[in-house]
Scaffold this motif. Structure first.
Motif, PDB file in Angstrom:
ATOM      1  N   ASP A  71       0.812  -1.222   0.000  1.00 51.15           N
ATOM      2  CA  ASP A  71       0.000   0.000   0.000  1.00 51.15           C
ATOM      3  C   ASP A  71       0.843   1.268   0.000  1.00 51.15           C
ATOM      4  OD1 ASP A  71       0.920   0.205   2.623  1.00 51.15           O
ATOM      5  OD2 ASP A  71      -1.047  -0.115   3.536  1.00 51.15           O
ATOM      6  N   GLY A  72       2.180   1.127   0.080  1.00 54.20           N
ATOM      7  CA  GLY A  72       3.085   2.261   0.008  1.00 54.20           C
ATOM      8  C   GLY A  72       3.200   3.083   1.282  1.00 54.20           C
ATOM      9  N   ARG A  73       2.621   2.598   2.375  1.00 57.39           N
ATOM     10  CA  ARG A  73       2.621   3.370   3.618  1.00 57.39           C
ATOM     11  C   ARG A  73       3.725   2.986   4.584  1.00 57.39           C
ATOM     12  NH1 ARG A  73      -2.157   1.670   5.993  1.00 57.39           N
ATOM     13  NH2 ARG A  73      -1.608   2.971   7.764  1.00 57.39           N
ATOM     14  N   LEU A  74       4.310   1.790   4.433  1.00 55.95           N
ATOM     15  CA  LEU A  74       5.291   1.279   5.390  1.00 55.95           C
ATOM     16  C   LEU A  74       6.602   0.934   4.703  1.00 55.95           C
ATOM     17  CD1 LEU A  74       2.905  -1.205   7.276  1.00 55.95           C
ATOM     18  CD2 LEU A  74       3.465   1.147   7.938  1.00 55.95           C
ATOM     19  N   ILE A  75       7.685   0.967   5.485  1.00 54.63           N
ATOM     20  CA  ILE A  75       9.009   0.597   4.990  1.00 54.63           C
ATOM     21  C   ILE A  75       9.702  -0.246   6.053  1.00 54.63           C
ATOM     22  CG2 ILE A  75      10.014   2.750   5.878  1.00 54.63           C
ATOM     23  CD1 ILE A  75      12.031   2.604   3.515  1.00 54.63           C
ATOM     24  N   ARG A  76      10.569  -1.157   5.611  1.00 53.69           N
ATOM     25  CA  ARG A  76      11.376  -1.920   6.556  1.00 53.69           C
ATOM     26  C   ARG A  76      12.663  -2.396   5.902  1.00 53.69           C
ATOM     27  NH1 ARG A  76       8.663  -7.861   7.599  1.00 53.69           N
ATOM     28  NH2 ARG A  76       8.831  -8.654   5.485  1.00 53.69           N
ATOM     29  N   ALA A  77      13.641  -2.692   6.766  1.00 54.56           N
ATOM     30  CA  ALA A  77      14.849  -3.392   6.327  1.00 54.56           C
ATOM     31  C   ALA A  77      14.490  -4.865   6.267  1.00 54.56           C
ATOM     32  CB  ALA A  77      15.982  -3.144   7.314  1.00 54.56           C
ATOM     33  N   LEU A  78      15.017  -5.581   5.293  1.00 53.50           N
ATOM     34  CA  LEU A  78      14.630  -6.978   5.102  1.00 53.50           C
ATOM     35  C   LEU A  78      15.357  -7.942   6.024  1.00 53.50           C
ATOM     36  CD1 LEU A  78      14.300  -7.013   1.232  1.00 53.50           C
ATOM     37  CD2 LEU A  78      12.486  -6.875   2.954  1.00 53.50           C
TER      38      LEU A  78
END
Length: 184
Positions: A71-78
Protein backbone atom coordinates in the motif's frame (compact mmCIF):
# COMPACT_ATOMS: atom_id res chain seq x y z
CA UNK A 1 23.33 12.21 -6.54
CA UNK A 2 25.18 8.91 -5.99
CA UNK A 3 26.68 10.25 -2.74
CA UNK A 4 23.21 11.26 -1.54
CA UNK A 5 21.84 7.80 -2.34
CA UNK A 6 24.72 6.12 -0.48
CA UNK A 7 24.33 8.37 2.56
CA UNK A 8 20.57 7.84 2.59
CA UNK A 9 21.00 4.06 2.34
CA UNK A 10 23.41 4.08 5.27
CA UNK A 11 21.04 6.25 7.30
CA UNK A 12 18.08 3.97 6.53
CA UNK A 13 20.15 0.90 7.43
CA UNK A 14 21.11 2.41 10.76
CA UNK A 15 17.62 3.57 11.68
CA UNK A 16 15.62 0.61 10.33
CA UNK A 17 18.04 -2.11 11.48
CA UNK A 18 19.74 -0.88 14.60
CA UNK A 19 18.52 2.28 16.31
CA UNK A 20 15.11 3.67 15.34
CA UNK A 21 14.90 5.42 18.72
CA UNK A 22 17.78 7.69 17.70
CA UNK A 23 15.27 9.73 15.70
CA UNK A 24 12.20 8.87 17.80
CA UNK A 25 10.90 6.22 15.42
CA UNK A 26 9.12 3.04 16.48
CA UNK A 27 9.23 -0.19 14.47
CA UNK A 28 6.64 -2.97 14.55
CA UNK A 29 7.75 -6.44 15.61
CA UNK A 30 8.07 -7.25 11.89
CA UNK A 31 10.36 -4.24 11.39
CA UNK A 32 7.86 -1.96 9.64
CA UNK A 33 7.89 1.81 10.13
CA UNK A 34 5.33 4.29 8.89
CA UNK A 35 6.98 5.97 5.89
CA UNK A 36 5.59 9.45 6.62
CA UNK A 37 6.68 9.17 10.28
CA UNK A 38 10.17 8.13 9.15
CA UNK A 39 10.41 11.16 6.86
CA UNK A 40 9.24 13.56 9.59
CA UNK A 41 11.49 12.05 12.26
CA UNK A 42 14.47 12.10 9.90
CA UNK A 43 13.89 15.77 9.06
CA UNK A 44 13.72 16.67 12.75
CA UNK A 45 17.05 14.88 13.15
CA UNK A 46 18.60 16.83 10.26
CA UNK A 47 18.22 14.30 7.43
CA UNK A 48 16.30 15.59 4.43
CA UNK A 49 14.28 12.61 3.15
CA UNK A 50 11.30 12.33 0.88
CA UNK A 51 9.43 9.44 -0.73
CA UNK A 52 11.17 9.92 -4.09
CA UNK A 53 14.66 9.75 -2.55
CA UNK A 54 13.76 6.67 -0.50
CA UNK A 55 12.31 4.93 -3.57
CA UNK A 56 15.45 5.83 -5.55
CA UNK A 57 17.57 4.17 -2.84
CA UNK A 58 15.40 1.04 -2.88
CA UNK A 59 15.08 0.80 -6.66
CA UNK A 60 18.75 1.57 -7.33
CA UNK A 61 20.23 -0.93 -4.88
CA UNK A 62 21.39 -4.33 -6.07
CA UNK A 63 21.37 -5.49 -2.44
CA UNK A 64 17.64 -4.89 -2.01
CA UNK A 65 18.00 -4.12 1.71
CA UNK A 66 14.61 -2.44 2.08
CA UNK A 67 10.99 -2.98 1.12
CA UNK A 68 7.96 -0.75 0.95
CA UNK A 69 4.59 -2.32 1.73
CA UNK A 70 2.14 -2.95 -1.09
CA UNK A 71 0.00 0.00 0.00
CA UNK A 72 3.09 2.26 0.01
CA UNK A 73 2.62 3.37 3.62
CA UNK A 74 5.29 1.28 5.39
CA UNK A 75 9.01 0.60 4.99
CA UNK A 76 11.38 -1.92 6.56
CA UNK A 77 14.85 -3.39 6.33
CA UNK A 78 14.63 -6.98 5.10
CA UNK A 79 17.31 -8.41 7.41
CA UNK A 80 20.32 -7.42 9.47
CA UNK A 81 18.47 -6.18 12.53
CA UNK A 82 20.18 -5.82 15.87
CA UNK A 83 17.35 -4.15 17.76
CA UNK A 84 15.39 -6.39 20.12
CA UNK A 85 12.17 -4.64 19.08
CA UNK A 86 12.19 -6.48 15.75
CA UNK A 87 11.59 -10.19 15.33
CA UNK A 88 10.68 -10.84 11.69
CA UNK A 89 8.91 -14.17 11.35
CA UNK A 90 10.62 -15.72 8.34
CA UNK A 91 9.34 -19.09 7.22
CA UNK A 92 11.86 -21.95 7.54
CA UNK A 93 13.19 -23.10 4.17
CA UNK A 94 15.38 -25.96 3.03
CA UNK A 95 18.66 -24.49 1.76
CA UNK A 96 20.62 -25.63 -1.27
CA UNK A 97 23.56 -27.99 -0.75
CA UNK A 98 26.02 -25.11 -0.40
CA UNK A 99 25.81 -21.49 0.65
CA UNK A 100 28.64 -18.98 0.95
CA UNK A 101 29.86 -16.40 3.42
CA UNK A 102 32.19 -13.56 2.49
CA UNK A 103 34.50 -12.04 5.06
CA UNK A 104 37.97 -10.55 5.33
CA UNK A 105 41.05 -12.72 5.81
CA UNK A 106 41.84 -10.83 9.05
CA UNK A 107 38.75 -12.39 10.66
CA UNK A 108 39.47 -15.93 9.48
CA UNK A 109 41.34 -17.07 12.61
CA UNK A 110 38.50 -16.28 15.00
CA UNK A 111 35.90 -17.61 12.56
CA UNK A 112 37.74 -20.93 12.25
CA UNK A 113 37.92 -21.13 16.05
CA UNK A 114 34.37 -19.99 16.91
CA UNK A 115 32.35 -20.56 13.73
CA UNK A 116 30.19 -17.96 12.04
CA UNK A 117 28.23 -16.02 14.63
CA UNK A 118 25.63 -13.29 14.10
CA UNK A 119 27.44 -10.74 16.26
CA UNK A 120 24.98 -7.97 17.06
CA UNK A 121 22.52 -9.13 14.39
CA UNK A 122 19.74 -11.65 14.84
CA UNK A 123 21.13 -14.09 12.24
CA UNK A 124 24.26 -15.09 10.38
CA UNK A 125 23.97 -14.04 6.72
CA UNK A 126 24.84 -16.35 3.84
CA UNK A 127 24.84 -15.82 0.08
CA UNK A 128 23.55 -18.18 -2.56
CA UNK A 129 26.53 -17.62 -4.84
CA UNK A 130 30.27 -17.02 -4.70
CA UNK A 131 30.37 -13.60 -6.44
CA UNK A 132 27.93 -12.11 -3.92
CA UNK A 133 29.87 -13.54 -0.97
CA UNK A 134 33.12 -12.26 -2.47
CA UNK A 135 31.67 -8.75 -2.85
CA UNK A 136 30.57 -8.80 0.81
CA UNK A 137 34.04 -9.90 1.90
CA UNK A 138 35.66 -7.08 -0.08
CA UNK A 139 33.81 -4.54 2.07
CA UNK A 140 35.90 -5.58 5.07
CA UNK A 141 39.38 -6.00 3.59
CA UNK A 142 41.15 -8.74 1.64
CA UNK A 143 38.25 -11.11 0.92
CA UNK A 144 37.89 -14.79 1.59
CA UNK A 145 34.81 -16.89 0.83
CA UNK A 146 33.70 -19.72 3.08
CA UNK A 147 31.80 -22.61 1.52
CA UNK A 148 29.04 -23.70 3.93
CA UNK A 149 27.51 -27.18 3.84
CA UNK A 150 24.02 -25.76 4.30
CA UNK A 151 22.00 -28.84 3.38
CA UNK A 152 24.02 -31.02 5.77
CA UNK A 153 23.47 -28.43 8.50
CA UNK A 154 19.75 -28.46 7.78
CA UNK A 155 19.69 -32.26 7.91
CA UNK A 156 21.45 -32.02 11.28
CA UNK A 157 18.66 -29.83 12.65
CA UNK A 158 19.76 -26.25 11.90
CA UNK A 159 16.97 -23.97 10.70
CA UNK A 160 17.39 -21.74 7.66
CA UNK A 161 15.33 -18.84 6.38
CA UNK A 162 15.52 -16.80 3.22
CA UNK A 163 14.84 -13.08 3.37
CA UNK A 164 12.81 -11.39 0.64
CA UNK A 165 16.02 -10.18 -1.03
CA UNK A 166 17.47 -13.70 -1.31
CA UNK A 167 19.89 -13.55 1.64
CA UNK A 168 19.98 -16.80 3.60
CA UNK A 169 19.77 -16.59 7.38
CA UNK A 170 20.58 -19.02 10.16
CA UNK A 171 21.45 -18.65 13.83
CA UNK A 172 25.10 -19.69 13.54
CA UNK A 173 27.41 -21.90 11.49
CA UNK A 174 29.78 -24.13 13.48
CA UNK A 175 33.24 -24.39 11.94
CA UNK A 176 32.73 -28.09 11.15
CA UNK A 177 30.25 -27.07 8.41
CA UNK A 178 32.43 -24.73 6.35
CA UNK A 179 35.79 -24.41 4.70
CA UNK A 180 37.63 -21.46 3.10
CA UNK A 181 37.62 -21.62 -0.68
CA UNK A 182 40.90 -21.34 -2.58
CA UNK A 183 41.55 -17.80 -3.78
CA UNK A 184 41.91 -17.31 -7.50
Amino acid sequence: MKKQLTETSKFLSYVLRHNPGEIGLTLSSEGWADLSELILAARKAGHDLDVELIRAVIDGSEKKRFAISEDGRLIRALQGHSTDAVDIRHQPKTPPEFLYHGTATRFLGSILAEGLLPGQRHHTHLAGDIPTAFAVGQRYGKPVVLKVEALRMHQDGFVFFQAENGVWLTEKVPASYFSPMPQA
